[in-house]
Design a protein around this motif. Structure first.
Motif, PDB file in Angstrom:
ATOM      1  N   GLN A  12       0.799  -1.229   0.000  1.00 13.39           N
ATOM      2  CA  GLN A  12       0.000   0.000   0.000  1.00 13.39           C
ATOM      3  C   GLN A  12       0.834   1.283   0.000  1.00 13.39           C
ATOM      4  N   VAL A  13       2.156   1.140  -0.207  1.00 12.14           N
ATOM      5  CA  VAL A  13       3.043   2.299  -0.320  1.00 12.14           C
ATOM      6  C   VAL A  13       3.531   2.405  -1.759  1.00 12.14           C
ATOM      7  N   ALA A  14       3.273   3.543  -2.393  1.00 10.75           N
ATOM      8  CA  ALA A  14       3.752   3.787  -3.752  1.00 10.75           C
ATOM      9  C   ALA A  14       5.047   4.589  -3.675  1.00 10.75           C
ATOM     10  N   THR A  15       6.132   4.009  -4.149  1.00  8.63           N
ATOM     11  CA  THR A  15       7.414   4.711  -4.196  1.00  8.63           C
ATOM     12  C   THR A  15       7.647   5.199  -5.617  1.00  8.63           C
ATOM     13  N   ILE A  16       7.689   6.506  -5.770  1.00  4.33           N
ATOM     14  CA  ILE A  16       7.926   7.126  -7.072  1.00  4.33           C
ATOM     15  C   ILE A  16       9.379   7.593  -7.116  1.00  4.33           C
ATOM     16  N   GLU A  17      10.145   7.028  -8.037  1.00  6.38           N
ATOM     17  CA  GLU A  17      11.572   7.347  -8.139  1.00  6.38           C
ATOM     18  C   GLU A  17      11.867   8.004  -9.488  1.00  6.38           C
ATOM     19  N   PHE A  18      12.611   9.118  -9.461  1.00  3.07           N
ATOM     20  CA  PHE A  18      13.041   9.756 -10.702  1.00  3.07           C
ATOM     21  C   PHE A  18      14.563   9.755 -10.765  1.00  3.07           C
ATOM     22  N   PHE A  19      15.077   9.768 -11.988  1.00  7.08           N
ATOM     23  CA  PHE A  19      16.532   9.758 -12.175  1.00  7.08           C
ATOM     24  C   PHE A  19      16.888  10.467 -13.466  1.00  7.08           C
ATOM     25  N   HIS A  20      17.986  11.204 -13.436  1.00  8.60           N
ATOM     26  CA  HIS A  20      18.579  11.781 -14.650  1.00  8.60           C
ATOM     27  C   HIS A  20      20.092  11.735 -14.480  1.00  8.60           C
ATOM     28  N   PRO A  21      20.814  11.319 -15.513  1.00  4.88           N
ATOM     29  CA  PRO A  21      22.270  11.183 -15.377  1.00  4.88           C
ATOM     30  C   PRO A  21      22.980  12.491 -15.042  1.00  4.88           C
ATOM     31  N   ALA A  22      22.364  13.632 -15.349  1.00  2.00           N
ATOM     32  CA  ALA A  22      22.961  14.923 -15.013  1.00  2.00           C
ATOM     33  C   ALA A  22      22.526  15.334 -13.607  1.00  2.00           C
ATOM     34  N   HIS A  23      22.997  14.583 -12.616  1.00  2.00           N
ATOM     35  CA  HIS A  23      22.746  14.886 -11.195  1.00  2.00           C
ATOM     36  C   HIS A  23      21.260  15.023 -10.871  1.00  2.00           C
ATOM     37  N   ASN A  24      20.462  14.190 -11.499  1.00  2.00           N
ATOM     38  CA  ASN A  24      19.011  14.210 -11.263  1.00  2.00           C
ATOM     39  C   ASN A  24      18.397  15.583 -11.551  1.00  2.00           C
ATOM     40  N   SER A  25      18.874  16.208 -12.624  1.00  2.00           N
ATOM     41  CA  SER A  25      18.232  17.443 -13.074  1.00  2.00           C
ATOM     42  C   SER A  25      16.867  17.100 -13.671  1.00  2.00           C
ATOM     43  N   LEU A  26      16.056  18.137 -13.888  1.00  2.00           N
ATOM     44  CA  LEU A  26      14.670  17.906 -14.270  1.00  2.00           C
ATOM     45  C   LEU A  26      14.331  18.571 -15.604  1.00  2.00           C
ATOM     46  N   PRO A  27      14.414  17.821 -16.701  1.00  2.00           N
ATOM     47  CA  PRO A  27      13.892  18.314 -17.981  1.00  2.00           C
ATOM     48  C   PRO A  27      12.377  18.184 -18.030  1.00  2.00           C
ATOM     49  N   GLY A  28      11.766  18.741 -19.058  1.00  2.00           N
ATOM     50  CA  GLY A  28      10.313  18.783 -19.146  1.00  2.00           C
ATOM     51  C   GLY A  28       9.645  17.429 -19.120  1.00  2.00           C
ATOM     52  N   ASP A  29      10.235  16.437 -19.786  1.00  2.00           N
ATOM     53  CA  ASP A  29       9.569  15.133 -19.837  1.00  2.00           C
ATOM     54  C   ASP A  29       9.572  14.442 -18.478  1.00  2.00           C
ATOM     55  N   ILE A  30      10.646  14.614 -17.708  1.00  2.00           N
ATOM     56  CA  ILE A  30      10.686  14.030 -16.367  1.00  2.00           C
ATOM     57  C   ILE A  30       9.673  14.719 -15.463  1.00  2.00           C
ATOM     58  N   LEU A  31       9.577  16.040 -15.565  1.00  2.00           N
ATOM     59  CA  LEU A  31       8.593  16.780 -14.768  1.00  2.00           C
ATOM     60  C   LEU A  31       7.174  16.323 -15.091  1.00  2.00           C
ATOM     61  N   SER A  32       6.891  16.134 -16.376  1.00  2.00           N
ATOM     62  CA  SER A  32       5.561  15.687 -16.787  1.00  2.00           C
ATOM     63  C   SER A  32       5.250  14.299 -16.249  1.00  2.00           C
ATOM     64  N   GLN A  33       6.217  13.401 -16.329  1.00  2.00           N
ATOM     65  CA  GLN A  33       6.007  12.042 -15.814  1.00  2.00           C
ATOM     66  C   GLN A  33       5.832  12.043 -14.296  1.00  2.00           C
ATOM     67  N   LEU A  34       6.586  12.917 -13.606  1.00  2.00           N
ATOM     68  CA  LEU A  34       6.453  13.014 -12.150  1.00  2.00           C
ATOM     69  C   LEU A  34       5.055  13.454 -11.760  1.00  2.00           C
ATOM     70  N   ALA A  35       4.565  14.516 -12.413  1.00  2.00           N
ATOM     71  CA  ALA A  35       3.227  15.027 -12.105  1.00  2.00           C
ATOM     72  C   ALA A  35       2.171  13.949 -12.344  1.00  2.00           C
ATOM     73  N   SER A  36       2.277  13.242 -13.470  1.00  2.00           N
ATOM     74  CA  SER A  36       1.309  12.189 -13.796  1.00  2.00           C
ATOM     75  C   SER A  36       1.374  11.040 -12.801  1.00  2.00           C
ATOM     76  N   SER A  37       2.601  10.656 -12.411  1.00  2.00           N
ATOM     77  CA  SER A  37       2.768   9.539 -11.481  1.00  2.00           C
ATOM     78  C   SER A  37       2.171   9.867 -10.116  1.00  2.00           C
ATOM     79  N   ILE A  38       2.358  11.101  -9.664  1.00  2.00           N
ATOM     80  CA  ILE A  38       1.803  11.523  -8.373  1.00  2.00           C
ATOM     81  C   ILE A  38       0.276  11.519  -8.424  1.00  2.00           C
ATOM     82  N   THR A  39      -0.285  12.041  -9.519  1.00  2.00           N
ATOM     83  CA  THR A  39      -1.740  12.072  -9.671  1.00  2.00           C
ATOM     84  C   THR A  39      -2.320  10.663  -9.707  1.00  2.00           C
ATOM     85  N   GLN A  40      -1.675   9.780 -10.467  1.00  2.00           N
ATOM     86  CA  GLN A  40      -2.165   8.404 -10.583  1.00  2.00           C
ATOM     87  C   GLN A  40      -2.101   7.673  -9.245  1.00  2.00           C
ATOM     88  N   ALA A  41      -1.007   7.862  -8.502  1.00  2.00           N
ATOM     89  CA  ALA A  41      -0.891   7.219  -7.192  1.00  2.00           C
ATOM     90  C   ALA A  41      -1.953   7.751  -6.240  1.00  2.00           C
TER      91      ALA A  41
END
Length: 249
Positions: A12-41
């Motif tokens: 019952q715990v959803a762990t949402i993990e993001f990663f980017h090789p450039a020190h976990n920086s956030l390009p637009g596609d990662i931000l979009s996926q993060l927002a969607s993943s949070i909403t879905q969870a």
């Protein structure tokens, strides 16, 4: 490794993990996926608690992707990029479930905004924070409301103005951004999961009402963060910022 956002649901715990090789920086596609993943969870009845973490050992998030900042050609593109951060913060704000932040290392710019939007954020002694936006001629406009909500105007303005300095995780704890600071990632992970499992014992309806209570007064953030994204989208095209970003090419 390639960039990713992935969700793992267990007990019952959803762990949402993001990663980017450039020190976990956030390009637009990662931000979009993060927002969607949070909403879905948040909408998933099998999930009672959400944990947000990043991959790697020492950097939680380096903030906005400089590659994308450099490529922005007009104000519409700029607004769209910065709305990526707004959408993630608003997804966290509207989520009916408690969100635990797991911050294992240094956090810069937009990453501080993500940490500030968590309902409960735990970190290691390596998790120094910095709001560096003024260094490149913009400011923490989009993440500012979330950071101010946690640190207060005094704390937020201090790190926003002193854009060259990292502030210690202990300072962040004293200001209310972090709830606990651990000596190692292993200790952090153990504490995060123990806390998440404990939260699963709470009444989901009570949690939903508590979330609404905690976020009272932020109902205008859809509009507010959009306005802030427009400011950042305009400033990122300024001669000052263009010259600064040239150094990062």
């Amino acid at each position: 490794m390639e960039a990713y956002v992935k969700t793992n649901i267990q007990d019952q715990v959803a762990t949402i993990e993001f990663f980017h090789p450039a020190h976990n920086s956030l390009p637009g596609d990662i931000l979009s996926q993060l927002a969607s993943s949070i909403t879905q969870a948040g909408e998933n009845d099998e999930v009672l608690v959400i944990v947000i973490k990043s991959g790697g050992d020492r950097t939680f998030c380096a903030g906005a992707s400089f590659t994308e900042l450099i490529s922005i050609a007009d104000e519409n593109e700029g607004e769209k990029f910065f709305m990526g951060f707004a959408n993630v913060i608003n997804a966290m704000r509207k989520c009916p479930k408690f969100i635990i932040g797991r911050v294992q290392g240094k956090t810069v710019g937009g990453g501080v905004g993500l940490a500030a939007a968590m309902d409960y954020c735990m970190a290691t002694k390596y998790a120094a924070i910095k709001l560096s936006e003024l260094n490149i001629g913009i400011g923490p406009f989009v993440v500012g409301p979330a950071v101010e909500r946690k640190l207060g105007l005094s704390g937020m303005s201090q790190i926003a103005i002193d854009a060259n300095s990292f502030y210690s995780p202990e300072w962040a704890k004293q200001k209310g951004l972090f709830t606990q600071v651990f000596d190692s990632t292993e200790e952090l992970d153990e504490a995060v999961m123990a806390f998440a499992k404990n939260l699963c014992n709470y009444n989901p309806e009570a949690v939903k009402e508590m979330k609404q209570m905690f976020w009272r007064g932020t109902e205008d953030w859809d509009q507010l963060l959009n306005e802030r994204a427009k400011i950042s989208g305009r400033l990122v095209l300024s001669d000052f910022t263009k010259q600064k970003l040239e150094k990062y090419k």
